[in-house]
Design an enzyme around this catalytic site. Structure first.
Site, PDB file in Angstrom:
ATOM      1  N   CYS A   1      40.063  41.900  35.056  1.00 61.46           N
ATOM      2  CA  CYS A   1      41.402  42.493  35.017  1.00 61.46           C
ATOM      3  C   CYS A   1      42.228  41.861  33.891  1.00 61.46           C
ATOM      4  O   CYS A   1      41.977  42.117  32.722  1.00 61.46           O
ATOM      5  CB  CYS A   1      42.069  42.383  36.378  1.00 61.46           C
ATOM      6  SG  CYS A   1      43.479  43.484  36.586  1.00 61.46           S
TER       7      CYS A   1
ATOM      8  N   HIS B   1      38.040  44.290  40.586  1.00 63.71           N
ATOM      9  CA  HIS B   1      38.082  43.084  41.420  1.00 63.71           C
ATOM     10  C   HIS B   1      37.060  43.206  42.556  1.00 63.71           C
ATOM     11  O   HIS B   1      36.731  44.294  42.990  1.00 63.71           O
ATOM     12  CB  HIS B   1      39.463  42.902  42.049  1.00 63.71           C
ATOM     13  CG  HIS B   1      40.537  42.536  41.099  1.00 63.71           C
ATOM     14  ND1 HIS B   1      40.657  41.277  40.555  1.00 63.71           N
ATOM     15  CD2 HIS B   1      41.577  43.260  40.597  1.00 63.71           C
ATOM     16  CE1 HIS B   1      41.716  41.229  39.764  1.00 63.71           C
ATOM     17  NE2 HIS B   1      42.290  42.422  39.768  1.00 63.71           N
TER      18      HIS B   1
END
Length: 497
Positions: A338, A445
Site C-alpha cells: 500500500c 493488505h
C-alpha cells in the site's frame, strides 16, 4: 433478546484489554452463546474492511479479530467510531465505517454530542441480536480530563449496564496503585459496575502477591479475580500491530524479515503470521545500522502508512533510502504494501492536498496520483503465472485481502516508453515487480493471512506447525479458563449493578 454486556477496562493503554476481550469472545462463544464484540471508539491505523449499510466500511483490526473469535461476521457496528491518526494533531474520523470529513475537522471534545447517538444505537442493535456483547474500553476510564466528553468507557458501561473487569499490567510496576487509583477516581455511581480486578503479565510466584489483593478488596469491595502469567507467544496481533523483538524465534534463524517502522505506520498487524513461522525472525528497523546485517536472502518490508509523503521524508532523513537501495541492488527482496508500494515508485503526485507531493525511492517505474475518493474494498484475485525472480513462488497463486488507499498507481509513461516497464503481478493495478524480480509492490493488505500465499512462500518451513487463527483463539480461551477464579466468568453473565 437483550444481550448481557461484559466490559474490559484498563488502568492504562497496553494493559491487555484487546487480547482479554478477544479471549472472552471465544470463551463465551464456546459455551454455545451468540457473542459480538464492541468498542465504541478506537484510535488505530490498523483497520479492516467489513460489511456496512453502504456496502463496505472500516473498523479497527482488533474488533475484526474479536468478531472472528466470537464466530461472528464482522460489521461496522462493532466499532462505530474509528480515529486514524494522520499527523500528531490530526486524525481522520471514520463513523460507521465511512470517512466523515465534518467530524475530522471538528475539535476532539466537540465530537461526542455528534457521535454518541450512533454509538448507542450500534450497541443497542448488537444487544438485540446477541446473548453476550463483550465490550473493550480505551485507555483508562479514570482520564478525568476526558470524562465530560467520554463516549468509550464508563458512559458505554452505564448504557449497557455492563459487568466490568479492570485489568492492569503488573509488569510495569505500581499495579495495585493503578487499580486503586482508577477505582477511586470514578464517581460512586460507576464504581459498582467494576466486578473484578485482573493482574496481567505477572512473572514469578503468585503467592508473593499476598496480602495485597485482600487489602485492595477491603479498600474497594472488589476482588482480584485473575492473575495472568506473562505470555509473549499467544499469537494474536497487538492492538497497534507492534510485535515484540524479545520473542524467541522457533528454531535456527534462516530468514530475517525487517519491517521499516516509520512514524505513521499502518496495518502492521497483517505481519503477525510471519512471526509464527519457524526459523523466521521478524524485526523492526528504524536506522540503517539495523539493516547492515541483512544478507541477500533476507527481506525488507515497507508497510502501509497513514501519511506516505511524511513517512517517506522521515525514511530519507534516517538514511534508510540508501540502505534499502543497496539491499535491492544486491538482489535482496524488498516488498512494499500500500503506502510502501507508493514509496517504491518514482513520484507521488497530490492534486487534491490528500497526502503531499514527493519523489519516490525509484525502485519501481511507477507513479502514484492521490485521488479525492478513498478505495475501501475486499479483493479476491490471483497472481500472474509468469512472476520473475524472488517472488516466482507466488505465480498463479490465489490471494484474498483488502484495499484501503487514496493513491492510484500506474506505469510511469516516460520510463515505459524508454523500455523500463514494471511487471504486473496482479490485475487492475494491484501489484508490480521489477524486471529482476526482487522488488515487489502490492496494494493488497492481508497477504500473509492468506494460507495459499504462506504455503507458496514458506511451504518447506511451515510443516503444519504455524498456528491458525482458530488455534490462537482457542488458546486464549483456554488460558483465561485456567487462570480466572472458578465460576467468575459465568457469574459475570448474571452480575448486575
Amino acid at each position: 433478546m437483550t444481550a448481557k454486556c461484559i466490559m474490559v477496562l484498563g488502568t492504562t493503554s497496553g494493559a491487555g484489554k484487546s487480547w482479554l476481550t478477544t479471549a472472552l469472545c471465544r470463551y463465551y462463544a464456546r459455551q454455545g452463546l451468540k457473542v459480538a464484540p464492541f468498542k465504541a471508539q478506537n484510535m488505530s491505523n490498523n483497520a479492516r474492511v467489513v460489511a456496512s449499510e453502504n456496502g463496505q466500511g472500516e473498523i479497527g483490526s482488533a474488533q475484526y479479530f474479536q468478531a472472528l473469535a466470537a464466530n461472528a461476521v464482522p460489521d461496522v457496528r462493532m466499532n462505530p467510531l474509528l480515529l486514524k491518526p494522520e499527523r500528531d494533531t490530526h486524525s481522520q474520523v471514520v463513523l460507521m465505517g465511512q470517512v466523515n470529513e465534518e467530524l475530522s475537522a471538528m475539535p476532539w471534545r466537540g465530537r461526542s454530542l455528534k457521535v454518541w447517538p450512533q454509538i448507542a444505537a450500534a450497541l443497542d442493535a448488537l444487544r438485540a441480536a446477541n446473548d453476550v456483547v463483550v465490550i473493550e474500553g480505551a485507555g483508562s476510564p479514570a482520564e478525568i480530563n476526558l470524562a465530560a466528553s467520554d463516549v468509550v468507557n464508563m458512559r458505554v458501561a452505564q448504557h449497557g449496564d455492563a459487568a466490568c473487569l479492570l485489568v492492569t499490567d503488573i509488569d510495569r510496576g505500581g499495579a495495585f496503585a493503578h487499580l486503586y487509583g482508577t477505582w477511586a477516581l470514578l464517581p460512586e455511581d460507576q464504581r459498582g459496575l467494576i466486578k473484578g480486578f485482573v493482574l496481567n503479565k505477572f512473572r514469578g510466584d503468585a503467592t508473593l502477591l499476598a496480602p495485597a489483593p485482600q487489602m485492595l478488596q477491603e479498600l474497594t469491595g472488589i476482588p482480584t479475580v485473575a492473575t495472568l502469567p506473562m505470555w509473549w507467544q499467544h499469537g494474536l496481533p497487538e492492538e497497534d500491530g507492534v510485535f515484540d523483538d524479545r520473542s524467541v524465534v522457533k528454531g535456527a534463524v534462516n530468514l530475517t524479515v525487517a519491517v521499516v517502522a516509520y512514524p505513521r505506520i499502518s496495518n502492521l498487524d497483517e505481519f503477525q503470521p510471519l512471526k509464527n513461522i519457524p526459523g523466521l525472525r521478524l524485526q523492526w528497523v528504524r536506522s540503517p545500522s539495523e539493516l547492515a546485517g541483512l544478507t541477500s536472502s533476507d527481506w525488507i518490508i515497507l508497510p502501509g502508512s497513514k501519511h506516505t509523503s511524511g513517512d517517506l521524508a522521515w525514511l530519507r532523513s534516517q538514511g534508510l533510502d540508501a540502505a534499502i537501495a543497496r539491499h535491492a541492488e544486491q538482489g535482496g527482496a524488498v516488498l512494499g504494501v500500500c503506502g510502501g508500494l507508493q514509496m517504491l515508485g518514482e513520484a507521488l503526485i497530490d492534486p487534491h492536498g490528500i497526502d503531499g507531493n514527493a519523489p519516490g525511492l525509484g525502485l519501481l517505474p511507477l507513479v502514484t496520483v492521490f485521488a479525492q475518493d478513498k478505495t475501501v474494498r475486499h479483493t479476491s484475485t490471483r497472481f500472474a503465472s509468469n512472476i520473475p525472480g524472488r517472488w516466482a513462488a507466488l505465480a498463479d497463486a490465489p490471494v484474498g485481502g483488502y484495499e484501503i488507499h487514496h493513491g492510484q498507481t500506474q506505469q510511469h509513461a516516460a520510463m515505459a516508453a524508454a523500455g523500463d516497464v514494471a511487471h504486473a503481478v496482479l490485475p487492475d493495478g494491484l501489484g508490480w515487480c521489477n524486471a529482476k524480480g526482487n522488488v515487489l509492490g502490492l496494494y493488497l493488505h492481508g497477504l500473509f493471512e492468506d494460507a495459499a500465499v504462506l504455503q507458496a512462500l514458506f511451504g518447506a518451513q511451515l510443516g503444519g506447525t504455524v498456528p491458525t487463527l482458530e488455534t490462537v483463539f482457542d488458546g486464549l480461551a483456554d488460558y483465561i479458563a485456567a487462570h480466572f477464579s472458578e465460576g467468575v466468568l459465568q457469574d459475570l453473565l448474571v452480575e448486575t449493578s
